[in-house]
Motif scaffolding. Structure first.
Motif, PDB file in Angstrom:
ATOM      1  N   ALA A 118      42.527   3.399  -7.377  1.00 26.91           N
ATOM      2  CA  ALA A 118      41.485   3.744  -8.348  1.00 26.91           C
ATOM      3  C   ALA A 118      40.081   3.492  -7.804  1.00 26.91           C
ATOM      4  O   ALA A 118      39.164   4.287  -8.022  1.00 26.91           O
ATOM      5  CB  ALA A 118      41.699   2.972  -9.640  1.00 26.91           C
TER       6      ALA A 118
ATOM      7  N   SER B 136      41.831  12.735  -4.527  1.00 31.25           N
ATOM      8  CA  SER B 136      42.976  12.286  -5.306  1.00 31.25           C
ATOM      9  C   SER B 136      43.827  11.373  -4.438  1.00 31.25           C
ATOM     10  O   SER B 136      44.013  11.642  -3.241  1.00 31.25           O
ATOM     11  CB  SER B 136      43.810  13.474  -5.797  1.00 31.25           C
ATOM     12  OG  SER B 136      44.851  13.041  -6.663  1.00 31.25           O
TER      13      SER B 136
ATOM     14  N   GLY C  94      43.507  10.051 -14.282  1.00 29.29           N
ATOM     15  CA  GLY C  94      44.488   9.074 -13.827  1.00 29.29           C
ATOM     16  C   GLY C  94      45.798   9.201 -14.564  1.00 29.29           C
ATOM     17  O   GLY C  94      45.834   9.466 -15.767  1.00 29.29           O
TER      18      GLY C  94
ATOM     19  N   THR D 224      45.274   8.707  -9.070  1.00 30.65           N
ATOM     20  CA  THR D 224      43.900   8.621  -9.556  1.00 30.65           C
ATOM     21  C   THR D 224      43.078   9.677  -8.833  1.00 30.65           C
ATOM     22  O   THR D 224      43.148   9.795  -7.605  1.00 30.65           O
ATOM     23  CB  THR D 224      43.284   7.244  -9.303  1.00 30.65           C
ATOM     24  OG1 THR D 224      44.138   6.234  -9.836  1.00 30.65           O
ATOM     25  CG2 THR D 224      41.917   7.138  -9.965  1.00 30.65           C
TER      26      THR D 224
END
Length: 714
Positions: A437, A430, A409, A414
Motif C-alpha cells: 500500500a 498496481s 485496494g 493496491t
C-alpha cells in the motif's frame, strides 16, 4: 489488526501554507449545465518534437526528444532517466516491504513513456509480470469507469444529477426514508455523501464463487442503514457506487459489464481490461472473463515470515462490480490516462492521416462538460481538503500542483492512478501483495517531485501557543466510515478510533491502529487548521462551542467525530482488565475462604453462585476474543470468515454474563441486610461482592454501547 484496518480502507490522515478562508458550502450541487464548456487547459508552447499518435507508445529508453515540452512549457521527462529512477524506487520497496509483483505505466504528451513489470504474477508456475499482458485487480479505480458512464447519461439527459436516485432504481432497490427527510440524490453518490453506514466484513468480497449473487440481489440484501441526512459530509461508500451502477443498468436496460465494454474499453482498444471475473458460467451472473485473460491474471499474495509469499484465492467482487471488480494491465491503463488527460478524447492523429485511416480517427469517450466536471467540485470544501470533483479524488502534488485520479485496494492488491493536467502526465501503479500500500500511495507524487522539483519542506517546528489551546482538540474521535450496529460496530469502534493529543513542543499528535502522525498549526493554533510534518496533507477541525467536535483530512473520505468517555478504547481496556481481575479474585476467594467465611444466607449463597458463573463467562469471553484477535492478523480470514465462531461465542458469553449482572444488582440490598450476624457474610466479603458487581455492570454497559452484546447481529 493494523492490516485489518488497511483492508477496511480506514482513512489515511496526513501540510504547509498560510491559513485560507473556508469557502461557503452551497445548499445544492453545482448545476451540471454550468459545466458545459471544457475545463481550461494551460497554453502549450510549441514542441520541438512531433506529438506521436497515442497508439504508438514510446518504449522505455527510446529517444523521446529531450526538448519536448509539457503544456506549461516544462521539459518532458526523459524515459531513460525515468526508468532508472523507478527501477531504484520500486526495487527497494519490493525488498523492504516484501512485494511479489508490481506493474507500472507512465504517460506524457499523449505517449507511453514508461511501462514495466517487476517481480512475479504467480509462483507456481513461476510467471513474471508483463505490463502488456498481466492483469492486476485495480479495486476502486473501477469507480472512475462508473462515473464516466454516469456522467455520459447525465449529459444525454437520461439522468438528472439533482434528482433522487430512486427515480432510476427498480422498486425493490429503492432507498426508504428510514426516518430521514431528504431523498438521496445522484449527486450524493458522486461525492460519497448519501449518509449510509459502511459495512464490509463478511460480504464485500467473496472467495467462494458459490456465494456470489447478482448485483441487484446483493444491493437488496446488504442494504446499509442510513445514519445521517444526505449531503452533510462525505463518507466513502462502496454501496452508493453500486446504486449508481444499478441505475445505469435500469436506465439503459443492459448489464453493467456490457456498458463498460461498449462505451469505454471497446472504443479505447483496452482489450485486456474487464469487469468480468473468472468463474464457471451461471445463470443470473454476468458471463465470465475470457479464458485468454484469465490465464494472465496475477495472483494476490500475503507475506508471512514463516512461510514466505502465500497466494490467496481470487477475490470475487462481481456482486458490486461498479465499485471494484475491474482487472487491467499497465498498458491498458496508460490508454485510459491519456483519455483523462485529453478531456475524453483518444487518438490525436494529424488531419492527413485521419482522412485516410479510419482507425486513426479520434475516439470520444466523454464530452467537454464531463471533462470539466471531473475537475470541478460538486461542493467546494475547505482549502487543502479534497472536494470530490464528480467522483474523482484530488491529490496534492509537489510544487503546489494538483492531480486527479483514484486509488484502489482489495485484500491483496493496491493500485493508484493520478493524472496531472498541467504536466500532461499520468502515473499508474498496481501491486499484488498486501504489504504494497505504501509504495502505491506514494509513487505518483515521488515521480513529480523527482522530475519537477520537490515541494517546500514541510514545517517541523511546533507552536508553543498550541499548548494553551490543547483542550480544544485533545480527545478521542471515531471515524464515520464504519458499521453502526452489531458486532461490526464493535470492531469498527476499535479500528476507526483516533486519539488526538498535544505534545510538549506544541505539535498535534494523532494516533490510531495505523500509527502516529504529527502536525503543526497552519496559522492561529486556535483556528483548527494543521499541516503534516511529513507531507502535503492537512487536518481541519470543526470548532463548536469552544471545542473541536470533528475533523477531516485531505482526502475527505471519512469524518472523525469527537466521542465521550464510554466510547474510548482505554475505558474498555481498563474495565476489561478490572473484570478479569475480579473474576480471578472470585476463584481465589473460593479456594482460600475458611469455614467461618462459608456462613451465609440463602440469598447470599445463590448470589455467590451467580457471580462465580459470571466469572467463568467473563474469562471465557475474553479468552475467545483474544483468540479471535490472534487470527485477525490475516485480513482475508476476518473478511471472508466474519464473524466466526470465536467472536460469536465470545459475544454470547458476555451477553449471558451481562444479564446475570442484573441478578446480582437486584440482590445487593438483600446481601447487605443479611441474616443474624453469625449466619451472614462479613463486611469485607459484602464489599468485595459489591465491587465486583459494579465492575461487571460498568463493563456490560460499555460492551452494550459498543455493540458487543449482539451475537445474532454481525
Amino acid at each position: 489488526m493494523p492490516k485489518l484496518a488497511v483492508a477496511m480502507l480506514a482513512a489515511a490522515l496526513c501540510p504547509p501554507g498560510a491559513a485560507l478562508a473556508q469557502p461557503a458550502m452551497p445548499d445544492a450541487p453545482i448545476p451540471y449545465e454550468a459545466l458545459a464548456t471544457p475545463a481550461p487547459r494551460p497554453a502549450a508552447r510549441p514542441r520541438t518534437t512531433p506529438r506521436a499518435p497515442a497508439q504508438q507508445a514510446t518504449q522505455p529508453g527510446a529517444e523521446a526528444g529531450s526538448e519536448a515540452l509539457t503544456p506549461t512549457g516544462a521539459a518532458a521527462i526523459d524515459p531513460a532517466r525515468l526508468e532508472a529512477y523507478l527501477d531504484g524506487v520500486i526495487g527497494s520497496a519490493m525488498l523492504r516491504d516484501r512485494i511479489a509483483g508490481v506493474t507500472v505505466s507512465v504517460v506524457q504528451n499523449d505517449q507511453v513513456i514508461f511501462k514495466k513489470g517487476y517481480g512475479h504474477a504467480s509462483l507456481a508456475p513461476l510467471r513474471p509480470v508483463d505490463p502488456d499482458r498481466t492483469l492486476f485487480r485495480i479495486g476502486s479505480i473501477s469507480k472512475t469507469f462508473t462515473w464516466i458512464l454516469l456522467m455520459n447519461e447525465i449529459q444525454a439527459g437520461r439522468i438528472r444529477i439533482d434528482a433522487p436516485i430512486n427515480l432510476y432504481l427498480p422498486e425493490a432497490l429503492q432507498i426508504r426514508d428510514q426516518g430521514f427527510t431528504q431523498p438521496i440524490q445522484v449527486a450524493h453518490l458522486l461525492d460519497h455523501s448519501p449518509g449510509f453506514e459502511d459495512r464490509i466484513l463478511g460480504q464485500l468480497m467473496e472467495r467462494n464463487f458459490d456465494r456470489e449473487r447478482p448485483m441487484a440481489q446483493y444491493l437488496r440484501q446488504e442494504r446499509p442503514r442510513r445514519v445521517r441526512e444526505p449531503g452533510q459530509f462525505p463518507t466513502y461508500s462502496n454501496y452508493g457506487v453500486g446504486l449508481a451502477g444499478q441505475a445505469l443498468v435500469y436506465v439503459s436496460g443492459r448489464p453493467f459489464e456490457e456498458l463498460v465494454e461498449q462505451q469505454i474499453t471497446g472504443p479505447l482498444g483496452m482489450s485486456r481490461t474487464t469487469f468480468r471475473e473468472p468463474h464457471p458460467p451461471r445463470q443470473g451472473i454476468p458471463a465470465p472473463m475470457a479464458p485468454s485473460l484469465a490465464r494472465d491474471l496475477s495472483d494476490g499474495f500475503r507475506w508471512s515470515p514463516a512461510r514466505g509469499f502465500e497466494a490467496r484465492p481470487f477475490e470475487y467482487l462481481g456482486h458490486l462490480a461498479p465499485a471494484g471488480s475491474a482487472s487491467s494491465t499497465a498498458a491498458d491503463m496508460a490508454r485510459y490516462m491519456i483519455v483523462l488527460l485529453n478531456d475524453g478524447v483518444y487518438g490525436q492523429a494529424p488531419a492527413a492521416d485521419a482522412a485516410t485511416d479510419a482507425a486513426a480517427q479520434p475516439r470520444l469517450i466523454f464530452g467537454p462538460a464531463t471533462a470539466r466536471a471531473f475537475r470541478t467540485p460538486l461542493r467546494p470544501n475547505e482549502a487543502g481538503i479534497n472536494d470530490w470533483p464528480h467522483g474523482f479524488i484530488t491529490y496534492p502534488l509537489p510544487g503546489g500542483r494538483k492531480g486527479y485520479g483514484h486509488a484502489g485496494g482489495t485484500l491483496s492488491f493496491t493500485s493508484n492512478m493520478v493524472v496531472a493536467p498541467d504536466l500532461d502526465l499520468g502515473v499508474f501503479i498496481s501491486v499484488n501483495t498486501e504489504n504494497g500500500a505504501e509504495l502505491a500511495a506514494k509513487l505518483p507524487a515521488q515521480v513529480v517531485a523527482q522530475f519537477y522539483g520537490p515541494a517546500m519542506a514541510p514545517p517541523q517546528e511546533g507552536d508553543p501557543d498550541l499548548r494553551r489551546s490543547a483542550r480544544l482538540y485533545e480527545g478521542h474521535y471515531l471515524g464515520t466510515r464504519r458499521a453502526y450496529v452489531g458486532l461490526e460496530r464493535f470492531v469498527g469502534f476499535i479500528l476507526s478510533g483516533v486519539s488526538v493529543q498535544v505534545s510538549r513542543d506544541g505539535r498535534l499528535v494523532t494516533s490510531g491502529l495505523n500509527g502516529a502522525q504529527t502536525w503543526v498549526p497552519e496559522g492561529d493554533p486556535a483556528a483548527g487548521r494543521f499541516v503534516s510534518t511529513t507531507g502535503p496533507e492537512r487536518l481541519v477541525f470543526d470548532l463548536d462551542g469552544g471545542r473541536a467536535s470533528a475533523f477531516q483530512g485531505t482526502y475527505n473520505d471519512v469524518r472523525f467525530q469527537r466521542v465521550g468517555l464510554w466510547s474510548r478504547p482505554a475505558i474498555l481496556a481498563w474495565l476489561a482488565g478490572l473484570s478479569a481481575l475480579a473474576a480471578v479474585a472470585t476463584f481465589v476467594g473460593l479456594a482460600l475462604r475458611n469455614r467461618r467465611d462459608l456462613r451465609q444466607t440463602q440469598i447470599q449463597s445463590q448470589a455467590s453462585l451467580v457471580q462465580t458463573i459470571q466469572a467463568v463467562l467473563w474469562l471465557l469471553a475474553m479468552g475467545l476474543f483474544a483468540a479471535w484477535l490472534m487470527g485477525a492478523s490475516d485480513t482475508a480470514q476476518v473478511v471472508y470468515g466474519w464473524p466466526g465462531a470465536r467472536l460469536i461465542l465470545a459475544s454470547a458469553c458476555a451477553l449471558v454474563a451481562s444479564v446475570l449482572t442484573l441478578v446480582t444488582l437486584a440482590a445487593l440490598l438483600s446481601i447487605w441486610r443479611g441474616g443474624r450476624r453469625l449466619d451472614s457474610w462479613p463486611v469485607t466479603r459484602k464489599l468485595g461482592f459489591t465491587a465486583t458487581t459494579l465492575i461487571y455492570a460498568a463493563f456490560a454497559i460499555v460492551l452494550f454501547h459498543w455493540g458487543a452484546l449482539t451475537p445474532w447481529s454481525s
